[in-house]
Design an enzyme around this catalytic site. Structure first.
Site, PDB file in Angstrom:
ATOM      1  N   VAL A  21      33.457-132.149 -13.629  1.00 53.86           N
ATOM      2  CA  VAL A  21      32.877-133.027 -12.590  1.00 53.86           C
ATOM      3  C   VAL A  21      33.946-133.751 -11.767  1.00 53.86           C
ATOM      4  CG1 VAL A  21      30.726-133.399 -13.898  1.00 53.86           C
ATOM      5  CG2 VAL A  21      32.572-135.076 -14.076  1.00 53.86           C
ATOM      6  N   ASP A  22      33.550-134.087 -10.519  1.00 53.02           N
ATOM      7  CA  ASP A  22      34.437-134.844  -9.625  1.00 53.02           C
ATOM      8  C   ASP A  22      34.006-136.304  -9.556  1.00 53.02           C
ATOM      9  OD1 ASP A  22      35.616-132.381  -8.895  1.00 53.02           O
ATOM     10  OD2 ASP A  22      33.988-132.045  -7.451  1.00 53.02           O
ATOM     11  N   ALA A  23      32.742-136.557  -9.954  1.00 58.89           N
ATOM     12  CA  ALA A  23      32.225-137.922  -9.816  1.00 58.89           C
ATOM     13  C   ALA A  23      31.342-138.299 -10.987  1.00 58.89           C
ATOM     14  CB  ALA A  23      31.426-138.032  -8.517  1.00 58.89           C
ATOM     15  N   ARG A 242      28.741-130.982  -9.523  1.00 55.34           N
ATOM     16  CA  ARG A 242      30.011-131.511 -10.024  1.00 55.34           C
ATOM     17  C   ARG A 242      29.955-133.030 -10.188  1.00 55.34           C
ATOM     18  NH1 ARG A 242      34.115-128.428 -11.140  1.00 55.34           N
ATOM     19  NH2 ARG A 242      35.585-130.149 -10.841  1.00 55.34           N
TER      20      ARG A 242
END
Ligand code: PLP
Ligand code: CA
Length: 302
Positions: A21-23, A242
């Protein structure tokens, strides 16, 4: 007890979650704080995730404060979070009206507190009601006729500690007598931490009262409605596949995460206990569960 069909967060699972994940979307009450008390390990968790380059966003169903007021609350707890990183159900109500081209000449009647009034005003809408109407009394005499403003085009209902019969009637008359009047609920949480020590009736109780009197269902803009996610995606270039939604409530946070395509992590530091997660009648399961966000720090450093 049977094992729930979701996994306990292990060191391997934590590493692969963070890599995928990005967030991180954090629910607030029960995850970041309980009422006004910070949950242990939150500053360390936020620091570590930010160091790893993750975007942190905060999504709360509590409509009592505006984004500006929440940013102040975060700061008072020693956490640096900007207004742009906070998504509240009060803000959601204002953005819903904006995106639906609510006519500026119409007014909004508010059954709720300052947070909703502030967000509506910031979005350029004329609104009234709120705490002010908590002082109003009515005399139920035989010839009493309740006058109302015919230019009210939307009623927004959120948590209202000043809720009374006057407001219920005002909301009821606007929704049922003003043609096309919208009935918007910030959220339907049955309870909330109005104080750190205890749970109290939530916005869902006020929404239920108004809904019963008009025999209509509201448009819900807070979690689990996906409205806030649609809006959030306009602010940041992120993909929901993500993202990981971290929450303590199955029927708001986890459902919101799942219906928007996020990965989901349930923490047991809030309103859901392990037996409740394991209850066979429960049909909402997160991908992963753990005791609190602090576990991420401990597991990632293993
Ligand atoms: N609404 C009210 C009035 C509350 O007090 C709370 C929690 O304190 C909530 C909603 C739920 O907030 P969150 O979505 O941050 O868990
Ligand atoms: Ca919560």
């Amino acid at each position: 007890l049977p094992t729930p069909p979701c996994g306990l967060l292990t060191a391997d699972a934590a590493r692969s979650l963070v890599d995928s994940v990005d967030a991180f979307l954090f629910d607030c009450d029960g995850v970041i704080w309980k009422g006004d008390k910070l949950i242990e390990g939150v500053p360390e968790t936020m620091e570590l995730l930010r160091k790893m380059g993750k975007k942190l966003v905060f999504v709360t169903n509590n409509s009592r404060k505006s984004r500006r007021q929440y940013s102040k609350k975060f700061r008072s707890l020693g956490l640096e979070v900007t207004e742009e990183e906070i998504f509240t159900s009060s803000f959601a109500a204002a953005m819903f009206l904006k995106l639906n081209n609510f006519p500026p000449e119409k007014k909004v009647y508010v059954v709720g507190e300052d947070g909703i009034l502030e967000e509506l005003k910031l979005a350029g809408f004329e609104c009234f009601g709120g705490p002010e109407d908590g002082k109003k009394n009515i005399k139920l005499e035989a010839d009493f006729y309740f006058e109302h403003d015919k230019s009210v085009g939307a009623v927004v209902v959120g948590l209202d500690q000043y809720f009374n019969y006057y407001k219920m009637q005002y909301a009821r008359i606007c929704i049922s007598e003003n043609p096309g009047c919208l009935f918007i609920a910030t959220n339907r949480d049955p309870t909330g931490h109005m104080t750190s020590a205890q749970e109290w009736p939530g916005a869902g109780t006020m929404v239920a009262a108004v809904s019963c009197s008009v025999q209509k269902e509201p448009i819900v803009v807070g979690k689990p409605s996906t409205f806030l996610m649609d809006f959030l995606l306009k602010s940041f270039s992120l993909e929901t596949s993500r993202m990981c939604m971290v929450g303590d409530r199955l029927d708001t946070d986890i459902l919101f995460g799942q219906s928007t395509g996020c990965k989901t992590l349930l923490v047991l530091s809030g309103c859901t206990s392990l037996p409740e997660l394991q209850d066979a009648s429960n049909n909402i399961y997160p991908d992963l569960y753990t005791n609190s966000v602090y576990d991420l720090v401990e597991l990632l450093q293993k």
